[in-house]
Scaffold this active site. Structure first.
Site, PDB file in Angstrom:
ATOM      1  N   LEU A  65      21.644  43.295   3.495  1.00 35.52           N
ATOM      2  CA  LEU A  65      20.784  42.259   2.907  1.00 35.52           C
ATOM      3  C   LEU A  65      20.074  41.426   3.955  1.00 35.52           C
ATOM      4  O   LEU A  65      19.059  40.798   3.660  1.00 35.52           O
ATOM      5  CB  LEU A  65      21.602  41.341   1.978  1.00 35.52           C
ATOM      6  CG  LEU A  65      21.975  41.913   0.617  1.00 35.52           C
ATOM      7  CD1 LEU A  65      22.757  40.880  -0.187  1.00 35.52           C
ATOM      8  CD2 LEU A  65      20.743  42.369  -0.162  1.00 35.52           C
ATOM      9  N   VAL A  85      24.746  51.093   6.153  1.00 33.87           N
ATOM     10  CA  VAL A  85      25.484  51.945   5.210  1.00 33.87           C
ATOM     11  C   VAL A  85      26.001  51.051   4.086  1.00 33.87           C
ATOM     12  O   VAL A  85      26.692  50.061   4.358  1.00 33.87           O
ATOM     13  CB  VAL A  85      26.671  52.646   5.890  1.00 33.87           C
ATOM     14  CG1 VAL A  85      27.430  53.505   4.877  1.00 33.87           C
ATOM     15  CG2 VAL A  85      26.196  53.483   7.064  1.00 33.87           C
ATOM     16  N   VAL A  86      25.643  51.418   2.870  1.00 34.56           N
ATOM     17  CA  VAL A  86      26.118  50.698   1.692  1.00 34.56           C
ATOM     18  C   VAL A  86      26.898  51.696   0.851  1.00 34.56           C
ATOM     19  O   VAL A  86      26.327  52.676   0.365  1.00 34.56           O
ATOM     20  CB  VAL A  86      24.949  50.117   0.888  1.00 34.56           C
ATOM     21  CG1 VAL A  86      25.455  49.216  -0.237  1.00 34.56           C
ATOM     22  CG2 VAL A  86      24.011  49.312   1.797  1.00 34.56           C
ATOM     23  N   HIS A 129      27.753  44.574  -7.017  1.00 39.26           N
ATOM     24  CA  HIS A 129      27.209  44.186  -5.720  1.00 39.26           C
ATOM     25  C   HIS A 129      26.512  45.346  -5.013  1.00 39.26           C
ATOM     26  O   HIS A 129      25.545  45.146  -4.271  1.00 39.26           O
ATOM     27  CB  HIS A 129      28.323  43.617  -4.835  1.00 39.26           C
ATOM     28  CG  HIS A 129      27.798  42.790  -3.711  1.00 39.26           C
ATOM     29  ND1 HIS A 129      28.331  42.861  -2.455  1.00 39.26           N
ATOM     30  CD2 HIS A 129      26.783  41.898  -3.644  1.00 39.26           C
ATOM     31  CE1 HIS A 129      27.652  42.046  -1.645  1.00 39.26           C
ATOM     32  NE2 HIS A 129      26.719  41.443  -2.349  1.00 39.26           N
ATOM     33  N   GLU A 174      33.614  48.314  -6.371  1.00 36.67           N
ATOM     34  CA  GLU A 174      34.027  48.167  -7.772  1.00 36.67           C
ATOM     35  C   GLU A 174      33.038  47.373  -8.612  1.00 36.67           C
ATOM     36  O   GLU A 174      33.119  47.365  -9.843  1.00 36.67           O
ATOM     37  CB  GLU A 174      35.394  47.454  -7.820  1.00 36.67           C
ATOM     38  CG  GLU A 174      36.524  48.208  -7.150  1.00 36.67           C
ATOM     39  CD  GLU A 174      37.788  47.367  -7.082  1.00 36.67           C
ATOM     40  OE1 GLU A 174      38.834  47.904  -6.701  1.00 36.67           O
ATOM     41  OE2 GLU A 174      37.714  46.151  -7.424  1.00 36.67           O
ATOM     42  N   THR A 175      32.122  46.673  -7.961  1.00 36.55           N
ATOM     43  CA  THR A 175      31.294  45.724  -8.719  1.00 36.55           C
ATOM     44  C   THR A 175      29.804  46.050  -8.611  1.00 36.55           C
ATOM     45  O   THR A 175      29.405  46.968  -7.903  1.00 36.55           O
ATOM     46  CB  THR A 175      31.495  44.287  -8.178  1.00 36.55           C
ATOM     47  OG1 THR A 175      30.904  44.207  -6.868  1.00 36.55           O
ATOM     48  CG2 THR A 175      32.977  43.938  -8.120  1.00 36.55           C
TER      49      THR A 175
HETATM   50  N1  LIG Z   1      29.063  45.799   0.868  1.00 33.21           N
HETATM   51  C1  LIG Z   1      28.159  45.995   1.877  1.00 33.21           C
HETATM   52  C2  LIG Z   1      27.395  44.958   2.393  1.00 33.21           C
HETATM   53  N2  LIG Z   1      27.552  43.697   1.904  1.00 33.21           N
HETATM   54  C3  LIG Z   1      27.136  42.499   2.632  1.00 33.21           C
HETATM   55  C4  LIG Z   1      25.675  42.118   2.371  1.00 33.21           C
HETATM   56  O1  LIG Z   1      24.788  43.059   2.968  1.00 33.21           O
HETATM   57  C5  LIG Z   1      25.378  40.740   2.972  1.00 33.21           C
HETATM   58  O2  LIG Z   1      25.625  40.786   4.367  1.00 33.21           O
HETATM   59  C6  LIG Z   1      26.227  39.654   2.359  1.00 33.21           C
HETATM   60  O3  LIG Z   1      26.058  39.687   0.946  1.00 33.21           O
HETATM   61  C7  LIG Z   1      25.870  38.270   2.892  1.00 33.21           C
HETATM   62  O4  LIG Z   1      24.506  38.002   2.655  1.00 33.21           O
HETATM   63  N3  LIG Z   1      26.495  45.185   3.385  1.00 33.21           N
HETATM   64  C8  LIG Z   1      26.318  46.439   3.911  1.00 33.21           C
HETATM   65  O5  LIG Z   1      25.493  46.632   4.817  1.00 33.21           O
HETATM   66  N4  LIG Z   1      27.053  47.478   3.414  1.00 33.21           N
HETATM   67  C9  LIG Z   1      27.965  47.308   2.412  1.00 33.21           C
HETATM   68  O6  LIG Z   1      28.624  48.298   1.982  1.00 33.21           O
HETATM   69  C1  LIG Z   2      28.306  47.729  -1.562  1.00 35.62           C
HETATM   70  C2  LIG Z   2      29.234  46.604  -1.701  1.00 35.62           C
HETATM   71  O1  LIG Z   2      28.850  45.470  -1.808  1.00 35.62           O
HETATM   72  C3  LIG Z   2      30.660  46.941  -1.818  1.00 35.62           C
HETATM   73  O2  LIG Z   2      31.123  47.386  -0.561  1.00 35.62           O
HETATM   74  C4  LIG Z   2      31.447  45.721  -2.236  1.00 35.62           C
HETATM   75  O3  LIG Z   2      32.611  46.217  -2.829  1.00 35.62           O
HETATM   76  P1  LIG Z   2      33.075  45.605  -4.238  1.00 35.62           P
HETATM   77  O4  LIG Z   2      31.953  45.882  -5.235  1.00 35.62           O
HETATM   78  O5  LIG Z   2      34.343  46.355  -4.603  1.00 35.62           O
HETATM   79  O6  LIG Z   2      33.304  44.137  -4.018  1.00 35.62           O
END
Ligand SMILES: Nc1c(NC[C@H](O)[C@H](O)[C@H](O)CO)[nH]c(=O)[nH]c1=O
Ligand SMILES: CC(=O)[C@@H](O)COP(=O)(O)O
EC number: 2.5.1.78
Length: 140
Positions: free
Chosen positions: A43, A66-67, A74, A71-72
């Protein structure tokens, strides 16, 4: 020679190492230079690129991250909004390649991060260089 900035969201070190390796190799092979900065997550990639572009120091950018679905909801936010932010910048004329993997599991990420397999880091760097070439072609 052009100068690129690789903006990596370092959430998974072993995956990012491969993605950045692929991006660096593509940029070097084309005779250009690359710096790398790290942000907390995907983000933050669009905002970091927007800030860097204000400096005028770089000709193009590669977003690396990498995302992996959890579970949610998010996942949808991180995957969708990082892509939307990058797209908004490219529509404003910034040369950016999107190398943010948005995957269901680590196995899918490994195949796509590996420069010897799907090499998505290198692919994103090629996209950034292609957009920069268009900018130069159209005198933007
Ligand atoms: N879950 C993952 C995230 N989450 C964090 C967000 O990108 C961001 O840094 C946070 O919400 C604070 O603003 N980021 C990734 O790059 N990969 C993930 O799997
Ligand atoms: C992609 C995400 O934000 C993930 O890694 C967060 O995991 P969760 O949805 O189980 O909180």
């Amino acid at each position: 020679m052009a100068k690129f900035l690789i903006v990596e969201a370092r959430f998974y070190d072993h995956l990012n190492d491969m993605l950045v390796e692929g991006a660096r190799a593509a940029i070097k092979a084309a005779g250009h230079k690359a710096d790398v900065i790290t942000v907390p997550g995907a983000l933050e990639i669009p905002g970091a690129i927007a800030l860097a572009d204000q400096s005028g120091e770089y000709d193009g950018y590669v977003g690396i991250g990498v995302v992996i679905r959890g579970e949610t909801y998010h996942f949808e936010i991180v995957a969708g909004e990082s892509a939307r932010g990058i797209m908004a910048l490219t529509m404003d004329g910034v040369a950016i390649g999107n190398g943010i993997l948005t995957v269901e599991n680590e196995a899918q990420a490994l195949v796509r991060a590996d420069p010897k397999q799907k090499n998505k880091g290198g692919e994103a760097a090629e996209a950034a260089m292609a957009l920069l070439a268009l900018r130069e072609k159209f005198g933007a």
